[in-house]
Design an enzyme around this catalytic site. Structure first.
Site, PDB file in Angstrom:
ATOM      1  N   ARG A  99      11.844  -5.953   5.837  1.00 54.71           N
ATOM      2  CA  ARG A  99      11.713  -4.541   6.211  1.00 54.71           C
ATOM      3  C   ARG A  99      12.112  -4.345   7.675  1.00 54.71           C
ATOM      4  NH1 ARG A  99       6.067  -1.517   5.511  1.00 54.71           N
ATOM      5  NH2 ARG A  99       5.509  -2.792   7.306  1.00 54.71           N
ATOM      6  N   ARG A 112      -0.698  -9.425  13.362  1.00 52.69           N
ATOM      7  CA  ARG A 112      -1.277  -8.448  12.421  1.00 52.69           C
ATOM      8  C   ARG A 112      -2.081  -9.151  11.332  1.00 52.69           C
ATOM      9  NH1 ARG A 112       4.010  -5.438  10.911  1.00 52.69           N
ATOM     10  NH2 ARG A 112       2.746  -4.221   9.455  1.00 52.69           N
ATOM     11  N   LYS A 157       0.843  -1.205   0.000  1.00 52.06           N
ATOM     12  CA  LYS A 157       0.000   0.000   0.000  1.00 52.06           C
ATOM     13  C   LYS A 157       0.880   1.258   0.000  1.00 52.06           C
ATOM     14  CE  LYS A 157      -2.165  -1.163   3.862  1.00 52.06           C
ATOM     15  NZ  LYS A 157      -1.672  -2.505   4.207  1.00 52.06           N
ATOM     16  N   ARG A 193      -9.869   0.428   8.283  1.00 43.86           N
ATOM     17  CA  ARG A 193      -9.394  -0.917   8.590  1.00 43.86           C
ATOM     18  C   ARG A 193     -10.421  -1.722   9.383  1.00 43.86           C
ATOM     19  NH1 ARG A 193      -3.549   0.336   8.141  1.00 43.86           N
ATOM     20  NH2 ARG A 193      -2.312  -1.543   8.316  1.00 43.86           N
ATOM     21  N   ARG A 242      11.749  -1.536  12.373  1.00 43.33           N
ATOM     22  CA  ARG A 242      10.364  -1.287  12.802  1.00 43.33           C
ATOM     23  C   ARG A 242       9.928  -2.339  13.806  1.00 43.33           C
ATOM     24  NH1 ARG A 242       5.595   0.119   8.476  1.00 43.33           N
ATOM     25  NH2 ARG A 242       4.250  -1.044   9.909  1.00 43.33           N
TER      26      ARG A 242
HETATM   27  P1  B4P Z   1       4.462  -1.437   2.345  1.00 45.57           P
HETATM   28  O1  B4P Z   1       3.854  -0.942   1.128  1.00 45.57           O
HETATM   29  O2  B4P Z   1       5.411  -0.497   2.967  1.00 45.57           O
HETATM   30  O3  B4P Z   1       3.479  -1.905   3.533  1.00 45.57           O
HETATM   31  P2  B4P Z   1       2.026  -1.411   3.846  1.00 45.57           P
HETATM   32  O4  B4P Z   1       1.120  -2.474   3.336  1.00 45.57           O
HETATM   33  O5  B4P Z   1       1.808  -0.006   3.351  1.00 45.57           O
HETATM   34  O6  B4P Z   1       2.016  -1.135   5.416  1.00 45.57           O
HETATM   35  P3  B4P Z   1       1.546  -1.937   6.705  1.00 45.57           P
HETATM   36  O7  B4P Z   1       0.175  -2.520   6.508  1.00 45.57           O
HETATM   37  O8  B4P Z   1       2.652  -2.826   7.091  1.00 45.57           O
HETATM   38  O9  B4P Z   1       1.492  -0.870   7.850  1.00 45.57           O
HETATM   39  P4  B4P Z   1       0.734   0.494   8.164  1.00 45.57           P
HETATM   40  O10 B4P Z   1       1.807   1.497   8.174  1.00 45.57           O
HETATM   41  O11 B4P Z   1      -0.438   0.783   7.275  1.00 45.57           O
HETATM   42  O12 B4P Z   1       5.149  -2.810   1.934  1.00 45.57           O
HETATM   43  C1  B4P Z   1       5.858  -3.597   2.850  1.00 45.57           C
HETATM   44  C2  B4P Z   1       7.223  -4.030   2.352  1.00 45.57           C
HETATM   45  O13 B4P Z   1       7.099  -4.773   1.142  1.00 45.57           O
HETATM   46  C3  B4P Z   1       8.151  -2.863   2.041  1.00 45.57           C
HETATM   47  O14 B4P Z   1       9.395  -3.135   2.622  1.00 45.57           O
HETATM   48  C4  B4P Z   1       8.263  -2.832   0.522  1.00 45.57           C
HETATM   49  O15 B4P Z   1       9.535  -2.439   0.066  1.00 45.57           O
HETATM   50  C5  B4P Z   1       7.999  -4.284   0.151  1.00 45.57           C
HETATM   51  N1  B4P Z   1       7.316  -4.404  -1.141  1.00 45.57           N
HETATM   52  C6  B4P Z   1       6.275  -3.649  -1.582  1.00 45.57           C
HETATM   53  N2  B4P Z   1       5.910  -4.046  -2.823  1.00 45.57           N
HETATM   54  C7  B4P Z   1       6.739  -5.092  -3.163  1.00 45.57           C
HETATM   55  C8  B4P Z   1       6.858  -5.944  -4.320  1.00 45.57           C
HETATM   56  N3  B4P Z   1       6.056  -5.801  -5.376  1.00 45.57           N
HETATM   57  N4  B4P Z   1       7.788  -6.919  -4.303  1.00 45.57           N
HETATM   58  C9  B4P Z   1       8.606  -7.077  -3.241  1.00 45.57           C
HETATM   59  N5  B4P Z   1       8.561  -6.289  -2.114  1.00 45.57           N
HETATM   60  C10 B4P Z   1       7.628  -5.304  -2.086  1.00 45.57           C
HETATM   61  O16 B4P Z   1       0.124   0.245   9.646  1.00 45.57           O
HETATM   62  C11 B4P Z   1       0.932  -0.062  10.758  1.00 45.57           C
HETATM   63  C12 B4P Z   1       0.090  -0.193  12.036  1.00 45.57           C
HETATM   64  O17 B4P Z   1      -0.572   1.066  12.354  1.00 45.57           O
HETATM   65  C13 B4P Z   1      -1.063  -1.201  11.991  1.00 45.57           C
HETATM   66  O18 B4P Z   1      -0.628  -2.523  12.294  1.00 45.57           O
HETATM   67  C14 B4P Z   1      -2.010  -0.622  13.088  1.00 45.57           C
HETATM   68  O19 B4P Z   1      -1.601  -0.977  14.385  1.00 45.57           O
HETATM   69  C15 B4P Z   1      -1.865   0.870  12.941  1.00 45.57           C
HETATM   70  N6  B4P Z   1      -2.905   1.432  12.048  1.00 45.57           N
HETATM   71  C16 B4P Z   1      -2.679   1.951  10.809  1.00 45.57           C
HETATM   72  N7  B4P Z   1      -3.852   2.342  10.259  1.00 45.57           N
HETATM   73  C17 B4P Z   1      -4.837   2.051  11.162  1.00 45.57           C
HETATM   74  C18 B4P Z   1      -6.241   2.185  11.159  1.00 45.57           C
HETATM   75  N8  B4P Z   1      -6.902   2.707  10.110  1.00 45.57           N
HETATM   76  N9  B4P Z   1      -6.935   1.768  12.246  1.00 45.57           N
HETATM   77  C19 B4P Z   1      -6.310   1.259  13.307  1.00 45.57           C
HETATM   78  N10 B4P Z   1      -4.964   1.087  13.380  1.00 45.57           N
HETATM   79  C20 B4P Z   1      -4.224   1.482  12.318  1.00 45.57           C
END
Ligand code: B4P
Length: 194
Positions: A128, A145, A14, A89, A134
């Site tokens: 990561r 998670r 994302k 979420r 992190r």
């Molecule tokens: P990212 O793109 O960075 O991960 P994400 O899905 O955006 O974030 P995540 O769900 O972990 O956490 P968030 O900050 O939203 O990708 C992950 C990794 O994969 C990266 O290292 C990237 O380089 C790699 N990657 C990406 N695409 C790739 C590909 N095609 N091939 C290979 N590698 C690839 O949330 C964190 C915490 O905050 C939650 O657990 C929760 O506690 C809280 N939170 C956030 N929003 C909330 C909400 N709305 N309600 C309640 N709690 C919330």
């Protein structure tokens, strides 16, 4: 206004794709996860409360998160549109968002959902965690998670399917190829509303 919800399990890409979508379509990007991490780093009152939940792999309470989103929408009324990255979420958050948007004659335009299997997600997040330190990117917390995602977040798939707004994207492959799939769907959406 184009309001895009970027959806998917932890590590589905994302955050990675939101940055590119923002640049291509000139949208305002907001990640609840990034916002909460900044609050934690700055040791604010909100950050201290959020930390308890995030470091255990749990979701931060709905009302806390929604206050952040409501004030964001209020502050940025003039933008072309929003990318909501990691929000909503829970069903409650989605209902809160729908209500708030209806009040200002807006609505969610589409939900783009990145689909990636758990083995791949685990590999990405462990990597990561090693690279960034992190706290929530370690095996036990990542499993928690996933569990939270499956129980609390995945019901949103039905919620948005019922509104005819849900689009799935195969989230494996190079970032460029996945981005190509994303832009095909957004471009088709814009072509249809012209
Ligand atoms: P990212 O793109 O960075 O991960 P994400 O899905 O955006 O974030 P995540 O769900 O972990 O956490 P968030 O900050 O939203 O990708 C992950 C990794 O994969 C990266 O290292 C990237 O380089 C790699 N990657 C990406 N695409 C790739 C590909 N095609 N091939 C290979 N590698 C690839 O949330 C964190 C915490 O905050 C939650 O657990 C929760 O506690 C809280 N939170 C956030 N929003 C909330 C909400 N709305 N309600 C309640 N709690 C919330």
């Amino acid at each position: 206004m184009f309001n895009l919800v970027l959806f998917g399990p932890p590590g589905s890409g994302k955050g990675t794709h939101a940055i590119r979508i923002k640049e291509k379509y000139n949208l305002f990007h907001f990640s609840t996860g990034e916002y909460l991490r900044a609050e934690i780093n700055n040791k604010t009152e909100l950050g201290l409360r959020a930390k308890e939940f995030i470091n255990k792999g749990n979701l931060v309470p709905d009302d806390l998160v929604f206050e952040i989103i409501e004030s964001l929408i209020e502050k940025h009324k003039g933008v072309n549109g929003f990318i909501l990255d990691g929000f909503p979420r829970t069903i409650i958050q989605a209902e809160q968002l729908d209500k708030a948007q209806t009040k200002i004659n807006e609505s969610v335009s589409m939900v783009l959902s990145l689909v990636v299997d758990e083995d791949e997600l685990m590999k990405r997040l462990i990597k990561r965690g090693e690279e960034t330190g992190r706290h929530d990117d370690n095996e036990a917390i990542i499993k928690r998670r996933f569990d939270v995602y499956n129980r609390q977040t995945s019901p949103l798939i039905e919620y948005y399917k019922n509104q005819d707004k849900y689009y799935e994207i195969y989230g494996l492959g190079s970032v460029d190829s996945i981005f190509g799939r994303i832009t095909n769907i957004i471009d088709a959406y814009f072509a249809n509303i012209k």
